[in-house]
Design an enzyme around this catalytic site. Structure first.
Site, PDB file in Angstrom:
ATOM      1  N   ASP A 269      -5.382  13.747 -25.235  1.00 53.44           N
ATOM      2  CA  ASP A 269      -5.540  12.362 -24.789  1.00 53.44           C
ATOM      3  C   ASP A 269      -4.865  11.485 -25.831  1.00 53.44           C
ATOM      4  OD1 ASP A 269      -6.283   9.802 -24.239  1.00 53.44           O
ATOM      5  OD2 ASP A 269      -8.422  10.228 -23.989  1.00 53.44           O
TER       6      ASP A 269
ATOM      7  N   THR B 273      -2.851   6.065 -22.006  1.00 60.06           N
ATOM      8  CA  THR B 273      -2.731   4.735 -21.426  1.00 60.06           C
ATOM      9  C   THR B 273      -1.275   4.343 -21.568  1.00 60.06           C
ATOM     10  OG1 THR B 273      -3.130   3.679 -23.545  1.00 60.06           O
ATOM     11  CG2 THR B 273      -5.064   4.072 -22.163  1.00 60.06           C
TER      12      THR B 273
ATOM     13  N   TYR C 279       0.847  -1.195   0.000  1.00 62.00           N
ATOM     14  CA  TYR C 279       0.000   0.000   0.000  1.00 62.00           C
ATOM     15  C   TYR C 279       0.886   1.250   0.000  1.00 62.00           C
ATOM     16  CZ  TYR C 279      -5.033  -0.036   0.209  1.00 62.00           C
ATOM     17  OH  TYR C 279      -6.343  -0.061  -0.137  1.00 62.00           O
TER      18      TYR C 279
ATOM     19  N   ARG D  10      -1.029  -2.573 -18.418  1.00 60.08           N
ATOM     20  CA  ARG D  10      -2.295  -1.844 -18.495  1.00 60.08           C
ATOM     21  C   ARG D  10      -2.292  -0.749 -17.442  1.00 60.08           C
ATOM     22  NH1 ARG D  10      -4.765  -4.624 -21.804  1.00 60.08           N
ATOM     23  NH2 ARG D  10      -6.416  -3.094 -21.861  1.00 60.08           N
TER      24      ARG D  10
ATOM     25  N   GLU E 170      -0.364   4.834  -0.555  1.00 60.55           N
ATOM     26  CA  GLU E 170      -1.122   6.074  -0.775  1.00 60.55           C
ATOM     27  C   GLU E 170      -0.220   7.281  -0.530  1.00 60.55           C
ATOM     28  OE1 GLU E 170      -4.233   5.319   1.992  1.00 60.55           O
ATOM     29  OE2 GLU E 170      -5.628   4.690   0.430  1.00 60.55           O
TER      30      GLU E 170
ATOM     31  N   LYS F  60      -1.064   0.655 -24.849  1.00 58.53           N
ATOM     32  CA  LYS F  60      -1.370   0.586 -26.286  1.00 58.53           C
ATOM     33  C   LYS F  60      -0.044   0.674 -27.062  1.00 58.53           C
ATOM     34  CE  LYS F  60      -6.059   2.168 -25.357  1.00 58.53           C
ATOM     35  NZ  LYS F  60      -7.094   3.212 -25.534  1.00 58.53           N
TER      36      LYS F  60
END
Ligand code: PLP
Length: 445
Positions: free
Chosen positions: A213, A240, A46, A249, A48, A243
């Site tokens: 984008d 992303t 974790y 991903r 954060e 791609k």
């Protein structure tokens, strides 16, 4: 794998990928290194918050991987996560010529939502490409949460035989609607938008942020085969990572501006976008980052910084242009008349009187994956549209060259012709399999 059921499915998926060719333009094949990082123990952690940003753009990889600095995290045990996230951020900035990168978005959609949330208030207007003309769902499809929160307005293509965007319409809409964000960037568009013209239009609207984008073409940008929106004064680039960029991903947000302390709320100015966006990703729209994916992003960005990646990007475009030519020779009608990037949109209804869904199934049957897709102003519904969308990022990674595109185009046409002939489809399937096995997945090498 102890779980025999999932283990078997992974094995079968591996076999499927080995024995066929991936033509879906938003997919790719990652290296063994990227996959190893994705499957690493960072998945247990974790994290954060954010690592320290000190020295990010000045230090080299060695120092970034060595130096342990103070951070702004909510949990202990961050000695390695901090260093790996710093590496990912620094490499992303180097790749795109950005001042700051947020590597935490779980996906492209999350990246876009975080940008909207950073800059807009409820009810604000956002201007993007018509979804039917190549815009993405996250650019305001009525079914999305974003469409409930913001007011989306549209521009489109002026001429679908050339793919030219209607810049006059875009300007008229922008001046009338006064958007807070102008979005350039598409999911089914095979030409290169005029970033200069778009930036000029956006700058005529006070308080309008310029957002690119680049989810589909990010790998072409870093490989030198597509303009970089930052060179035209864009404020934010989202993308992303899976791609054309060929990573795990995930999503990524790049910004120009002054990198500030994400714990303190800055004034809402374009200059402060890096900080506004960091706060919007966490805690604004996400919880803990996927540190295993961030480690894999760092690996993929490192790969994209190598000279071989430029060769890759060049070959992707070369292959796409050749595939487009070969398809046209066989009678395919292409939207925009061809391609300048990695992507091809063909109107199979107009070409052969078959809809995109039927074509997709037949082509899938022989081991080639692509997707049905609406064409601009499609008269058919989205689940049975007129078009198919395909591209070359995956097959270029496998090692196919422009000469191989002759065969690929012929197979696609042959599958459509044989869509009701099981014996013929089976024969084609065997050919594709034999051919594909000659091009191992990068993770098998
Ligand atoms: C793919 C894509 C996205 C969304 O990415 P996900 O990771 O699927 O959420 C956003 N914008 C554009 C233009 C895309 O092509």
């Amino acid at each position: 794998m102890v779980d025999e059921f999932v283990g078997k499915l992974i094995e079968e998926e591996l076999q499927r990928q080995r024995e066929g060719l991936e033509l879906i333009p938003s997919e790719n094949y990652v290296t063994a290194d990227v996959m190893a990082a994705t499957g690493s123990v960072f998945t247990n952690k974790y994290s954060e918050g954010y690592p320290s940003f000190e020295g990010l753009t000045e230090y080299g990889d060695e120092k970034l991987a060595e130096e342990v600095l103070a951070d702004r995290r909510y949990y202990g045990g961050q000695v390695n996560t901090n260093r790996v996230e710093r590496l990912a951020i620094a490499r992303a900035c180097r790749l795109f010529g950005a001042d700051h990168a947020n590597v935490q978005p779980h996906s492209g959609a999350q990246a876009n939502m975080a940008v909207y949330n950073a800059w807009c208030e409820e009810g604000d207007t956002i201007l993007g490409m018509d979804l039917g003309h190549g815009g993405h769902l996250t650019h305001g499809a009525p079914v999305t949460q974003a469409a409930k929160v913001y007011n989306f307005v549209r521009y489109g293509q002026k001429d679908i035989t050339t793919g030219e965007i209607d810049y006059d319409e875009l300007e008229a809409v922008a001046l009338k609607e006064q958007p807070k964000i102008l979005i350039v960037g598409y999911s089914a568009y095979s030409r290169i938008p005029n970033f200069k013209r778009m930036a000029e239009i956006g700058r005529k609207v006070e308080g309008c942020m310029l957002m690119a984008d680049m989810a589909h073409v990010a790998g072409l940008i870093v490989g030198g085969m597509h303009p970089n929106p930052f060179d035209y004064g864009f404020d934010v680039v989202t993308t992303t990572t899976h791609k054309t960029l060929r990573g795990p991903r995930g999503g990524l947000i790049l910004t120009k501006g002054v990198v500030g302390n994400p714990m303190r709320k800055p004034e809402k100015t374009l200059e402060n976008l890096p900080t506004l966006i960091d706060r919007s990703v966490f805690p604004g729209t996400q919880g803990g980052p996927l540190m295993h994916v961030i480690a894999a992003k760092a690996v993929a960005f490192g790969e994209a910084l190598r000279p071989e990646f430029r060769e890759y990007a060049k070959q992707v475009v070369k292959n796409a242009k050749r595939l487009a030519d070969e398809m046209q020779k066989l009678g395919f009608v292409l939207i925009s008349g061809g391609t300048d990037n990695h992507l091809i949109l063909a109107d199979v209804m107009k070409s052969f009187g078959v809809n995109g869904a039927e074509a997709e199934v037949a082509i899938d049957e022989i081991g080639l994956s692509l997707n049905k897709n609406s064409v601009p102003d499609d008269e058919l519904p989205p689940f049975r549209p007129s078009g198919i969308r395909l591209g070359t990022p995956g097959i270029t990674t496998r090692g196919l060259k422009e000469g191989d595109m002759v065969k690929v185009a012929q197979w696609i046409k042959a599958a459509i012709d044989a869509r009701e002939d099981d014996a013929e489809l089976k024969k084609l399937r065997a050919e594709v399999k034999e051919f594909s096995l000659r091009f191992p997945l990068p993770s098998d090498k």
